[in-house]
Design an enzyme around this catalytic site. Structure first.
Site, PDB file in Angstrom:
ATOM      1  N   LYS A   6       0.834  -1.130  -0.125  1.00  0.00           N
ATOM      2  CA  LYS A   6       0.017   0.016   0.098  1.00  0.00           C
ATOM      3  C   LYS A   6       0.851   1.143   0.087  1.00  0.00           C
ATOM      4  O   LYS A   6       1.882   1.394   0.872  1.00  0.00           O
ATOM      5  CB  LYS A   6      -0.712   0.024   1.209  1.00  0.00           C
ATOM      6  N   GLU A  11       0.382  -1.999  16.371  1.00  0.00           N
ATOM      7  CA  GLU A  11       0.140  -2.836  15.168  1.00  0.00           C
ATOM      8  C   GLU A  11       0.658  -4.382  15.284  1.00  0.00           C
ATOM      9  O   GLU A  11       0.068  -5.123  14.694  1.00  0.00           O
ATOM     10  CB  GLU A  11       1.137  -2.119  13.939  1.00  0.00           C
ATOM     11  N   ARG A  34      -8.231  -8.598   3.772  1.00  0.00           N
ATOM     12  CA  ARG A  34      -7.109  -7.711   4.079  1.00  0.00           C
ATOM     13  C   ARG A  34      -7.772  -6.521   4.893  1.00  0.00           C
ATOM     14  O   ARG A  34      -6.851  -5.911   5.693  1.00  0.00           O
ATOM     15  CB  ARG A  34      -6.666  -6.974   2.815  1.00  0.00           C
ATOM     16  N   ASN A  92      -7.126  -3.582   9.225  1.00  0.00           N
ATOM     17  CA  ASN A  92      -7.941  -2.043   9.734  1.00  0.00           C
ATOM     18  C   ASN A  92      -8.359  -2.182  10.887  1.00  0.00           C
ATOM     19  O   ASN A  92      -8.661  -1.111  11.497  1.00  0.00           O
ATOM     20  CB  ASN A  92      -8.902  -1.721   8.528  1.00  0.00           C
ATOM     21  N   HIS A 122      -8.665   1.077  12.914  1.00  0.00           N
ATOM     22  CA  HIS A 122      -8.286   2.221  12.112  1.00  0.00           C
ATOM     23  C   HIS A 122      -9.332   3.209  11.751  1.00  0.00           C
ATOM     24  O   HIS A 122      -9.000   3.983  11.449  1.00  0.00           O
ATOM     25  CB  HIS A 122      -7.493   1.659  10.746  1.00  0.00           C
ATOM     26  N   HIS A 166      -7.864   6.631  12.367  1.00  0.00           N
ATOM     27  CA  HIS A 166      -7.896   7.704  11.312  1.00  0.00           C
ATOM     28  C   HIS A 166      -8.587   8.757  11.858  1.00  0.00           C
ATOM     29  O   HIS A 166      -8.092  10.108  11.643  1.00  0.00           O
ATOM     30  CB  HIS A 166      -8.164   7.118  10.081  1.00  0.00           C
ATOM     31  N   HIS A 168       0.026   8.063  14.963  1.00  0.00           N
ATOM     32  CA  HIS A 168      -0.690   6.987  14.306  1.00  0.00           C
ATOM     33  C   HIS A 168      -1.048   5.952  15.543  1.00  0.00           C
ATOM     34  O   HIS A 168      -1.913   5.344  15.648  1.00  0.00           O
ATOM     35  CB  HIS A 168      -0.065   6.492  13.165  1.00  0.00           C
TER      36      HIS A 168
HETATM   37  N1  GLY Z   1      -1.968  -1.290   7.202  1.00  0.00           N
HETATM   38  C1  GLY Z   1      -3.132  -1.915   6.509  1.00  0.00           C
HETATM   39  C2  GLY Z   1      -2.635  -2.836   5.085  1.00  0.00           C
HETATM   40  O1  GLY Z   1      -1.627  -2.819   4.815  1.00  0.00           O
HETATM   41  O2  GLY Z   1      -3.699  -3.258   4.676  1.00  0.00           O
END
Ligand code: GLY
Length: 376
Positions: free
Chosen positions: A154, A196, A252, A256, A259, A263, A277
């Site tokens: 990403k 994380e 995927r 999140n 998040h 965010h 973050h």
């Molecule tokens: N940080 C979340 C992802 O890479 O999907």
């Protein structure tokens, strides 16, 4: 300590996009054997956090790494950028693009991103659009970027509305995570990265969560073997998810967890360092578990256990722990920009228990409103 190599095995429309993640100690100061295969006879653009410089008294890992590339590549040009989220924007991107082009790059040139998540995201994005796509290598220098943003392809920048709204999926050709870089990482950044890591246990692997509960003291004391273990474990969990769902059409999105709230919270801090973050995601994870509990998906005992581990690590766990002005209506407004949403319906990642997250579509706004009113 021998480096461990994790293979991110990935194909896109029959194209093999697999790449290695090297995790170990002193990988950068002794990088010759690892890096040679990628840089040999290529023009290299090294995009690095301004925090690092070529001066002899600067970080020796960086200085040694630049020397190695100078010896192995056709040529090297450096572009120093600011690593703050405030500058992860179109102006800084434009600067990188114009500077890179001024070095007369060609399609076989290589970009190397050296820094934390912001540097990796923006340099990765630049790589994906320069000459319609150049190879790039991620050298993540923070815990958060070693376990999350450098892996999975990403890339992107923030818009004035929200985080990471402009970007692409562009996989690196290698990731080199040197644990040695973490010895000088500010404590606050280190703890933000731990969030994380805990997230991976919460999403997929209760025994990994238990390992973190049991070993947190040694990890905080930077025990090298334990650090390597948790970085490798995080990268393995992430790479398995990315292998199945590179472009986030399904599973995927679990990455999140915390998040959507995170965010939004981060944006209220205006990216000025009031909240970073990982801290915002820490609160976001606690809110996601509390909401899961409120909706009857997850037990109070499990929710308390999650909050307790984050508290032990001295991370914020509630909106009441931070001094940022947030209202329910402003928060709900921010959720509109979440990339997980479909057909204007809000999507959240919730948990059944520690180690089992799921995607909750069509979240009821009135339930969310009541929940936030109690939390703010
Ligand atoms: N940080 C979340 C992802 O890479 O999907």
């Amino acid at each position: 300590m021998k480096p461990e190599i994790i293979n991110v095995s990935l194909t896109r429309k029959l194209n093999d996009l697999s790449y290695p993640i090297f995790v170990g100690n002193n990988l950068l100061s002794q990088s010759k054997n690892i890096i040679k295969q990628f840089v040999y006879d290529r023009k290299v653009i090294l995009i690095h956090d301004n925090f690092f410089s070529e001066k002899e008294n600067s970080n020796h890992n960086f200085v040694d790494f630049v020397k190695t590339i100078k010896n192995l590549s056709k040529s090297i040009n450096l572009i120093g950028i600011s690593g703050g989220d405030k500058t992860k924007n179109i102006s800084q991107l434009n600067l990188i693009l114009e500077k890179s082009l001024s070095f007369e790059i060609s399609r076989d040139s290589l970009i190397i991103a050296f820094g934390g998540g912001v540097v990796g995201d923006i340099a990765g994005f630049a790589s994906s659009i320069l000459l319609r796509g150049l190879d790039y290598i991620q050298i993540p220098t923070t815990l958060l970027s070693q376990v999350d943003s450098s892996v999975g392809g990403k890339t992107g920048i923030n818009s004035s509305q929200s985080k990471n709204m402009i970007g692409s999926f562009h996989q690196p050709i290698a990731v080199i995570a040197d644990i040695n870089m973490l010895t000088t990482l500010p404590r606050r950044e280190f703890l933000a990265g731990m969030v994380e890591i805990i997230k991976y246990g919460l999403i997929k692997d209760v025994s990994f969560f238990e390992y973190l509960e049991k070993n947190h003291e040694e990890i905080l004391n930077l025990d090298q073997l334990k650090l390597k273990n948790i970085i490798c474990m995080s990268c393995k969990i992430k790479s398995l998810i990315v292998k199945k769902d590179e472009k986030e059409n399904g599973e995927r999105a679990l990455l999140n967890l915390g998040h959507t709230f995170g965010h939004a919270i981060e944006s209220f801090g205006k990216y000025d360092g009031t909240i970073i973050h990982g801290e915002a995601v820490s609160i976001g994870i606690c809110l996601a578990f509390k909401l899961s509990n409120k909706l009857g998906f997850c037990s109070q005992i499990e929710t308390t256990r999650v909050i307790n581990l984050l508290k032990i690590l001295k991370l914020p766990t509630s909106l009441k722990d931070i001094s940022i002005s947030i209202t329910t209506s402003k928060m709900l407004d921010k959720f509109k920009y979440d990339k997980k949403n479909k057909n204007n319906q809000l999507t959240f990642i919730l948990n059944e228990r520690i180690g089992k997250s799921f995607i909750k579509n069509n979240m009821d706004i009135s339930v969310l409103k009541k929940f936030l009113d109690e939390e703010i």
